[in-house]
Design an enzyme around this catalytic site. Sequence first.
Site, PDB file in Angstrom:
ATOM      1  N   SER A   1       0.869  -1.189   0.000  1.00  0.00           N
ATOM      2  CA  SER A   1       0.000   0.000   0.000  1.00  0.00           C
ATOM      3  C   SER A   1       0.892   1.221   0.000  1.00  0.00           C
ATOM      4  O   SER A   1       2.038   1.175   0.478  1.00  0.00           O
ATOM      5  CB  SER A   1      -0.857   0.015   1.268  1.00  0.00           C
ATOM      6  OG  SER A   1      -1.451   1.288   1.443  1.00  0.00           O
TER       7      SER A   1
ATOM      8  N   TYR B   1      -1.596  -1.052  10.400  1.00  0.00           N
ATOM      9  CA  TYR B   1      -1.594  -1.297   8.947  1.00  0.00           C
ATOM     10  C   TYR B   1      -0.307  -0.763   8.322  1.00  0.00           C
ATOM     11  O   TYR B   1       0.387  -1.464   7.589  1.00  0.00           O
ATOM     12  CB  TYR B   1      -2.822  -0.607   8.349  1.00  0.00           C
ATOM     13  CG  TYR B   1      -3.006  -0.784   6.861  1.00  0.00           C
ATOM     14  CD1 TYR B   1      -3.516  -1.975   6.332  1.00  0.00           C
ATOM     15  CD2 TYR B   1      -2.706   0.245   5.969  1.00  0.00           C
ATOM     16  CE1 TYR B   1      -3.715  -2.131   4.965  1.00  0.00           C
ATOM     17  CE2 TYR B   1      -2.908   0.098   4.599  1.00  0.00           C
ATOM     18  CZ  TYR B   1      -3.410  -1.084   4.096  1.00  0.00           C
ATOM     19  OH  TYR B   1      -3.611  -1.242   2.745  1.00  0.00           O
TER      20      TYR B   1
ATOM     21  N   LYS C   1       2.482  -3.227   6.563  1.00  0.00           N
ATOM     22  CA  LYS C   1       2.667  -3.105   5.111  1.00  0.00           C
ATOM     23  C   LYS C   1       4.106  -2.687   4.789  1.00  0.00           C
ATOM     24  O   LYS C   1       4.673  -3.108   3.781  1.00  0.00           O
ATOM     25  CB  LYS C   1       1.665  -2.115   4.526  1.00  0.00           C
ATOM     26  CG  LYS C   1       0.231  -2.641   4.485  1.00  0.00           C
ATOM     27  CD  LYS C   1       0.059  -3.764   3.476  1.00  0.00           C
ATOM     28  CE  LYS C   1      -1.406  -4.128   3.252  1.00  0.00           C
ATOM     29  NZ  LYS C   1      -1.615  -5.093   2.171  1.00  0.00           N
TER      30      LYS C   1
HETATM   31  P1  NDP Z   1     -11.244  -6.163   0.189  1.00  0.00           P
HETATM   32  O1  NDP Z   1     -11.563  -5.995   1.635  1.00  0.00           O
HETATM   33  O2  NDP Z   1     -12.219  -5.713  -0.834  1.00  0.00           O
HETATM   34  O3  NDP Z   1     -10.942  -7.717  -0.087  1.00  0.00           O
HETATM   35  C1  NDP Z   1     -10.065  -8.410   0.748  1.00  0.00           C
HETATM   36  C2  NDP Z   1      -9.919  -9.834   0.239  1.00  0.00           C
HETATM   37  O4  NDP Z   1      -9.025 -10.540   1.103  1.00  0.00           O
HETATM   38  C3  NDP Z   1     -11.230 -10.601   0.277  1.00  0.00           C
HETATM   39  O5  NDP Z   1     -11.225 -11.563  -0.761  1.00  0.00           O
HETATM   40  C4  NDP Z   1     -11.172 -11.306   1.635  1.00  0.00           C
HETATM   41  O6  NDP Z   1     -12.045 -12.411   1.641  1.00  0.00           O
HETATM   42  C5  NDP Z   1      -9.680 -11.682   1.667  1.00  0.00           C
HETATM   43  N1  NDP Z   1      -9.108 -11.892   2.988  1.00  0.00           N
HETATM   44  C6  NDP Z   1      -9.048 -11.024   4.028  1.00  0.00           C
HETATM   45  N2  NDP Z   1      -8.466 -11.593   5.091  1.00  0.00           N
HETATM   46  C7  NDP Z   1      -8.128 -12.848   4.707  1.00  0.00           C
HETATM   47  C8  NDP Z   1      -7.503 -13.938   5.362  1.00  0.00           C
HETATM   48  N3  NDP Z   1      -7.116 -13.867   6.636  1.00  0.00           N
HETATM   49  N4  NDP Z   1      -7.298 -15.079   4.671  1.00  0.00           N
HETATM   50  C9  NDP Z   1      -7.707 -15.189   3.378  1.00  0.00           C
HETATM   51  N5  NDP Z   1      -8.302 -14.186   2.710  1.00  0.00           N
HETATM   52  C10 NDP Z   1      -8.511 -13.041   3.367  1.00  0.00           C
HETATM   53  O7  NDP Z   1      -9.819  -5.496  -0.028  1.00  0.00           O
HETATM   54  P2  NDP Z   1      -9.221  -4.639  -1.259  1.00  0.00           P
HETATM   55  O8  NDP Z   1      -9.495  -5.322  -2.535  1.00  0.00           O
HETATM   56  O9  NDP Z   1      -9.579  -3.224  -1.067  1.00  0.00           O
HETATM   57  O10 NDP Z   1      -7.660  -4.736  -0.902  1.00  0.00           O
HETATM   58  C11 NDP Z   1      -6.848  -5.796  -1.316  1.00  0.00           C
HETATM   59  C12 NDP Z   1      -5.428  -5.499  -0.894  1.00  0.00           C
HETATM   60  O11 NDP Z   1      -5.026  -4.243  -1.435  1.00  0.00           O
HETATM   61  C13 NDP Z   1      -5.227  -5.399   0.626  1.00  0.00           C
HETATM   62  O12 NDP Z   1      -4.010  -5.992   0.980  1.00  0.00           O
HETATM   63  C14 NDP Z   1      -5.183  -3.886   0.869  1.00  0.00           C
HETATM   64  O13 NDP Z   1      -4.422  -3.569   2.001  1.00  0.00           O
HETATM   65  C15 NDP Z   1      -4.512  -3.417  -0.408  1.00  0.00           C
HETATM   66  N6  NDP Z   1      -4.786  -2.013  -0.724  1.00  0.00           N
HETATM   67  C16 NDP Z   1      -6.063  -1.600  -1.046  1.00  0.00           C
HETATM   68  C17 NDP Z   1      -6.297  -0.273  -1.368  1.00  0.00           C
HETATM   69  C18 NDP Z   1      -7.659   0.233  -1.761  1.00  0.00           C
HETATM   70  O14 NDP Z   1      -7.809   1.458  -1.926  1.00  0.00           O
HETATM   71  N7  NDP Z   1      -8.660  -0.595  -1.937  1.00  0.00           N
HETATM   72  C19 NDP Z   1      -5.204   0.710  -1.352  1.00  0.00           C
HETATM   73  C20 NDP Z   1      -3.924   0.167  -0.985  1.00  0.00           C
HETATM   74  C21 NDP Z   1      -3.737  -1.156  -0.696  1.00  0.00           C
HETATM   75  P3  NDP Z   1     -12.621 -13.063   3.024  1.00  0.00           P
HETATM   76  O15 NDP Z   1     -13.111 -11.914   3.868  1.00  0.00           O
HETATM   77  O16 NDP Z   1     -13.679 -14.006   2.579  1.00  0.00           O
HETATM   78  O17 NDP Z   1     -11.458 -13.761   3.647  1.00  0.00           O
END
Ligand code: NDP
Length: 263
Positions: free
Chosen positions: A144, A157, A161
């Site tokens: 991130s 976080y 990260k």
């Molecule tokens: P979402 O919350 O939309 O999706 C997160 C995904 O990760 C889901 O599929 C969730 O499914 C899965 N997940 C979460 N925890 C676990 C776990 N312990 N084991 C397995 N799967 C897991 O997140 P985003 O798409 O927004 O973000 C994705 C990545 O990008 C993250 O790492 C975030 O920090 C990073 N990011 C996002 C930004 C943004 O603006 N959106 C900006 C910068 C970085 P489930 O809950 O079913 O496990």
Amino acid sequence: MDLGLADKVAVVTGGSVGIGLGVARAFAREGAHVILAARDRDRVVAAARGITEEFGVNALGHACDVATAEGCASLIDAAGRAFGGVDILVNNAGTGSNETILEAPDEKWQAYWDLHVMAAVRLARGLAPMMADRGGGAILNNASICAVQPLWYEPVYNVTKAALLMLSKNMATEFIPRGIRVNTVNPGLILTPDWIKTAKQLSEGTGGDWEGYLQSVADEHAPIRRFGTVEELADFMVFLCSPRASYVTGSVHHVDGGMLRSI
Ligand code: NDP
């Protein structure tokens, strides 16, 4: 441009929604087979089914918690059994936080460490040898912009990260003799269903203008004055994992509409 990804096998953690789902779809569009990992079984299985229907590739939805050693082991095992190995790993599963350093308990630090750092360590330990057996591969860590430019309400976080960034650099040096490239992307504001949900919640008391709320966030943080789409980020991530990026390793790429304030 043909990215040379047809019939490659890519594991995408957090692949059931948001950025991870966008990345998995972008791989599938290139003819790669995908394994999506997430905790919610119904959602991840449905996401995989949708990819197979849309793109005609093999897609497996695997339910597991990648923040645990058992969850990572089950994913490694599933990848080996379903596809006989993998070529690409995208460590994407992650989530934001909200706390102060004075109040956050040890357990919270540990939980984010396990999700953002140990998942990448454990999955690389299991999957990198499979990649090497197939002649090499690519690992992409989704950190991130907060890894280098913190938002002050989420220290846990930011710190975990940043650790992922350093892990990525170390992995890159250790793995390149085996033909495995390792890179990191630092996204800025990417419009996911979760952002929309948050915006709707936060704007409830002020007339429900959630799009206006998102615009205000973009105006404050990103010189480009808008959120990025999942597709804009996913295309870049898939390129980095492709043979077309064969000289790129150990690097960090900001996909952030100019949000990073330093050079
Ligand atoms: P979402 O919350 O939309 O999706 C997160 C995904 O990760 C889901 O599929 C969730 O499914 C899965 N997940 C979460 N925890 C676990 C776990 N312990 N084991 C397995 N799967 C897991 O997140 P985003 O798409 O927004 O973000 C994705 C990545 O990008 C993250 O790492 C975030 O920090 C990073 N990011 C996002 C930004 C943004 O603006 N959106 C900006 C910068 C970085 P489930 O809950 O079913 O496990």
